[in-house]
Design a protein around this motif. Structure first.
Motif, PDB file in Angstrom:
ATOM      1  N   ALA A  65      17.158  76.366  34.248  1.00  0.00           N
ATOM      2  CA  ALA A  65      17.987  77.091  33.289  1.00  0.00           C
ATOM      3  C   ALA A  65      19.469  77.005  33.658  1.00  0.00           C
ATOM      4  CB  ALA A  65      17.543  78.547  33.216  1.00  0.00           C
ATOM      5  N   GLN A  66      19.761  77.021  34.946  1.00  0.00           N
ATOM      6  CA  GLN A  66      21.151  76.976  35.407  1.00  0.00           C
ATOM      7  C   GLN A  66      21.870  75.724  34.896  1.00  0.00           C
ATOM      8  OE1 GLN A  66      22.868  79.307  37.013  1.00  0.00           O
ATOM      9  NE2 GLN A  66      24.707  78.063  37.051  1.00  0.00           N
ATOM     10  N   GLN A  67      21.124  74.628  34.727  1.00  0.00           N
ATOM     11  CA  GLN A  67      21.739  73.387  34.257  1.00  0.00           C
ATOM     12  C   GLN A  67      22.288  73.535  32.840  1.00  0.00           C
ATOM     13  OE1 GLN A  67      18.132  71.077  35.127  1.00  0.00           O
ATOM     14  NE2 GLN A  67      19.352  69.778  36.479  1.00  0.00           N
ATOM     15  N   GLY A  68      21.724  74.449  32.073  1.00  0.00           N
ATOM     16  CA  GLY A  68      22.237  74.681  30.733  1.00  0.00           C
ATOM     17  C   GLY A  68      23.554  75.427  30.736  1.00  0.00           C
ATOM     18  N   LEU A  69      23.819  76.167  31.813  1.00  0.00           N
ATOM     19  CA  LEU A  69      25.075  76.904  31.948  1.00  0.00           C
ATOM     20  C   LEU A  69      26.125  76.006  32.599  1.00  0.00           C
ATOM     21  CD1 LEU A  69      23.603  80.280  33.267  1.00  0.00           C
ATOM     22  CD2 LEU A  69      23.892  79.519  30.893  1.00  0.00           C
ATOM     23  N   TYR A  70      25.931  75.746  33.866  1.00  0.00           N
ATOM     24  CA  TYR A  70      26.839  74.855  34.592  1.00  0.00           C
ATOM     25  C   TYR A  70      26.203  74.502  35.924  1.00  0.00           C
ATOM     26  CZ  TYR A  70      28.074  78.767  37.672  1.00  0.00           C
ATOM     27  OH  TYR A  70      28.020  79.799  38.576  1.00  0.00           O
ATOM     28  N   GLU A  71      26.752  73.484  36.579  1.00  0.00           N
ATOM     29  CA  GLU A  71      26.342  73.116  37.933  1.00  0.00           C
ATOM     30  C   GLU A  71      27.588  72.927  38.794  1.00  0.00           C
ATOM     31  OE1 GLU A  71      22.467  70.595  38.252  1.00  0.00           O
ATOM     32  OE2 GLU A  71      23.578  69.797  36.538  1.00  0.00           O
ATOM     33  N   TYR A  94      34.944  70.740  40.046  1.00  0.00           N
ATOM     34  CA  TYR A  94      33.588  70.429  40.504  1.00  0.00           C
ATOM     35  C   TYR A  94      32.534  71.250  39.743  1.00  0.00           C
ATOM     36  CZ  TYR A  94      36.502  68.438  44.072  1.00  0.00           C
ATOM     37  OH  TYR A  94      37.481  67.717  44.718  1.00  0.00           O
ATOM     38  N   ILE A  95      32.964  71.842  38.639  1.00  0.00           N
ATOM     39  CA  ILE A  95      32.043  72.582  37.775  1.00  0.00           C
ATOM     40  C   ILE A  95      31.659  71.688  36.593  1.00  0.00           C
ATOM     41  CG2 ILE A  95      31.707  74.613  36.335  1.00  0.00           C
ATOM     42  CD1 ILE A  95      31.978  75.332  39.240  1.00  0.00           C
ATOM     43  N   ARG A  96      30.393  71.353  36.513  1.00  0.00           N
ATOM     44  CA  ARG A  96      29.898  70.521  35.399  1.00  0.00           C
ATOM     45  C   ARG A  96      29.356  71.432  34.301  1.00  0.00           C
ATOM     46  NH1 ARG A  96      26.310  66.071  38.831  1.00  0.00           N
ATOM     47  NH2 ARG A  96      28.047  65.135  39.996  1.00  0.00           N
ATOM     48  N   HIS A  97      29.899  71.282  33.124  1.00  0.00           N
ATOM     49  CA  HIS A  97      29.517  72.146  32.006  1.00  0.00           C
ATOM     50  C   HIS A  97      28.137  71.762  31.473  1.00  0.00           C
ATOM     51  CE1 HIS A  97      34.059  72.905  31.026  1.00  0.00           C
ATOM     52  NE2 HIS A  97      33.723  73.196  32.274  1.00  0.00           N
ATOM     53  N   GLY A  98      27.310  72.785  31.208  1.00  0.00           N
ATOM     54  CA  GLY A  98      26.007  72.560  30.606  1.00  0.00           C
ATOM     55  C   GLY A  98      26.082  72.674  29.092  1.00  0.00           C
ATOM     56  N   LYS A  99      24.926  72.534  28.445  1.00  0.00           N
ATOM     57  CA  LYS A  99      24.882  72.544  26.981  1.00  0.00           C
ATOM     58  C   LYS A  99      25.240  73.921  26.410  1.00  0.00           C
ATOM     59  CE  LYS A  99      23.679  68.244  26.473  1.00  0.00           C
ATOM     60  NZ  LYS A  99      24.593  67.270  25.813  1.00  0.00           N
ATOM     61  N   LEU A 100      24.847  75.005  27.091  1.00  0.00           N
ATOM     62  CA  LEU A 100      25.221  76.336  26.601  1.00  0.00           C
ATOM     63  C   LEU A 100      26.721  76.550  26.717  1.00  0.00           C
ATOM     64  CD1 LEU A 100      22.087  76.866  26.753  1.00  0.00           C
ATOM     65  CD2 LEU A 100      22.697  79.213  27.333  1.00  0.00           C
ATOM     66  N   TRP A 101      27.307  76.117  27.820  1.00  0.00           N
ATOM     67  CA  TRP A 101      28.763  76.211  27.998  1.00  0.00           C
ATOM     68  C   TRP A 101      29.449  75.469  26.847  1.00  0.00           C
ATOM     69  CZ3 TRP A 101      31.376  76.808  33.271  1.00  0.00           C
ATOM     70  CH2 TRP A 101      32.776  76.778  33.152  1.00  0.00           C
ATOM     71  N   GLU A 102      28.957  74.262  26.569  1.00  0.00           N
ATOM     72  CA  GLU A 102      29.531  73.445  25.501  1.00  0.00           C
ATOM     73  C   GLU A 102      29.426  74.154  24.146  1.00  0.00           C
ATOM     74  OE1 GLU A 102      28.780  69.015  23.538  1.00  0.00           O
ATOM     75  OE2 GLU A 102      27.896  69.516  25.491  1.00  0.00           O
ATOM     76  N   GLY A 143      34.930  82.861  39.127  1.00  0.00           N
ATOM     77  CA  GLY A 143      35.136  84.244  38.746  1.00  0.00           C
ATOM     78  C   GLY A 143      35.366  84.459  37.261  1.00  0.00           C
ATOM     79  N   GLU A 144      35.215  83.435  36.451  1.00  0.00           N
ATOM     80  CA  GLU A 144      35.458  83.591  35.010  1.00  0.00           C
ATOM     81  C   GLU A 144      34.156  83.894  34.269  1.00  0.00           C
ATOM     82  OE1 GLU A 144      36.613  79.907  33.026  1.00  0.00           O
ATOM     83  OE2 GLU A 144      35.736  78.763  34.687  1.00  0.00           O
ATOM     84  N   THR A 145      34.285  84.474  33.109  1.00  0.00           N
ATOM     85  CA  THR A 145      33.149  84.744  32.234  1.00  0.00           C
ATOM     86  C   THR A 145      33.302  83.894  30.981  1.00  0.00           C
ATOM     87  OG1 THR A 145      32.881  87.012  33.033  1.00  0.00           O
ATOM     88  CG2 THR A 145      31.927  86.482  30.887  1.00  0.00           C
ATOM     89  N   ILE A 146      32.277  83.129  30.672  1.00  0.00           N
ATOM     90  CA  ILE A 146      32.279  82.261  29.495  1.00  0.00           C
ATOM     91  C   ILE A 146      31.578  83.001  28.357  1.00  0.00           C
ATOM     92  CG2 ILE A 146      31.596  80.023  28.555  1.00  0.00           C
ATOM     93  CD1 ILE A 146      33.647  79.892  30.828  1.00  0.00           C
TER      94      ILE A 146
END
Length: 279
Positions: A65-71, A94-102, A143-146
């Motif tokens: 599930a974490q991969q959908g948020l970010y890695e 170094y933060i890779r955006h996941g599909k939910l982030w997108e 420390g940010e909230t998406i």
């Protein structure tokens, strides 16, 4: 914003009601049904019908599930620090955006497809509960909230390989796509192959449903396999009369498009043998 179907997708009234209810409730639409009944295609057609971008998250057995948020790519950051790369100073590199982030950060509303959620670990749906409910998640490294700028239309598909948790189901609007009856499948064939010979389609679909109703069949052929089979019949210029052939030969013409394992082929061969004996 209402889904009324498209020229390329035959959607019955119940399915359109389910889609529009999920949009109105701002809940994910959980779609179940046999493989090949158009669950994934539904999300594409919703996006096309409403003029929205489609973001696809294809779930695999190893998906977390974490991969959908970010890695967070800690290995690359360590390497860059050793090489003296200035990128090291900004952890966001170094933060890779996941599909939910997108989906959350797009400037316009989108359709988010979470495809075949039942392939993943049983904890996968539970791990997405809060994010899909609140439409936000926290990035601990920065420390940010998406937060979602626009709540996406979320379509989740399942082939029923695993039972989904009750807590997850409570947050979804559910619809089961029943296998189409012969009239509906006839319309689907016409959409994909306009102008096709109607006598051949009628004969082919009659035989197709006979195949599906054979007792002991391990894998019933799906809608997509029916379309492939009919396409082959047209390519080989098979007539409705030739399609039926010898009644004692239980295997349908070009059966490799319909029967996808040796057990089912052997089943039809045994039925043919019994028919010859009785004859």
């Amino acid at each position: 914003m209402r889904f009324e179907g498209t020229a390329a997708y035959v959607a019955d009234k119940d399915l359109m009601v389910a889609v529009n209810a999920a949009i109105a409730l701002e809940r994910p639409l959980l779609v179940k049904g046999e493989p090949g009944t158009g669950k994934t295609e539904l999300a594409k057609q919703i996006a096309s019908s409403l003029g929205l971008e489609l973001i696809e998250w294809n779930v695999k057995s190893t998906t977390r599930a974490q991969q959908g948020l970010y890695e967070y790519d800690a290995v690359s950051r360590l390497r860059d620090s050793q090489l003296g790369d200035e990128r090291f100073n900004d952890i966001s590199n170094y933060i890779r955006h996941g599909k939910l982030w997108e989906a959350f950060t797009t400037d316009k509303k989108v359709v988010l497809l979470i495809d075949e959620i039942d392939k993943a670990d049983i904890e996968f749906p539970n791990d997405l509960l809060q994010e899909l409910d609140k439409m936000e998640f926290h990035v601990y490294e920065t420390g940010e909230t998406i937060r979602a700028k626009h709540r996406p239309i979320v379509i989740i598909t399942s082939n029923n390989e695993k039972e989904l948790p009750d807590a997850f189901l409570r947050r979804c609007f559910f619809h089961y796509i029943r296998f189409p009856d012969i009239e509906t499948l006839h319309r689907i064939v016409e959409v994909h192959y306009p102008g096709i010979k109607q006598k051949l389609v009628s004969a082919a679909l009659t035989q197709f449903y006979e195949v599906r109703e054979v007792a002991g069949l391990k894998k019933k052929p799906s809608t997509s396999e029916a379309l492939d089979w009919i396409r082959l019949l047209v390519a080989d210029d098979v007539s409705p009369e030739d399609l039926r052939g010898d009644a004692k030969n239980a295997l349908p013409r070009l059966h490799g498009a319909l029967l996808k394992n040796e057990q089912d082929v052997h089943l039809f061969e045994r039925l043919a043998f019994l028919a010859r004996r009785q004859g």
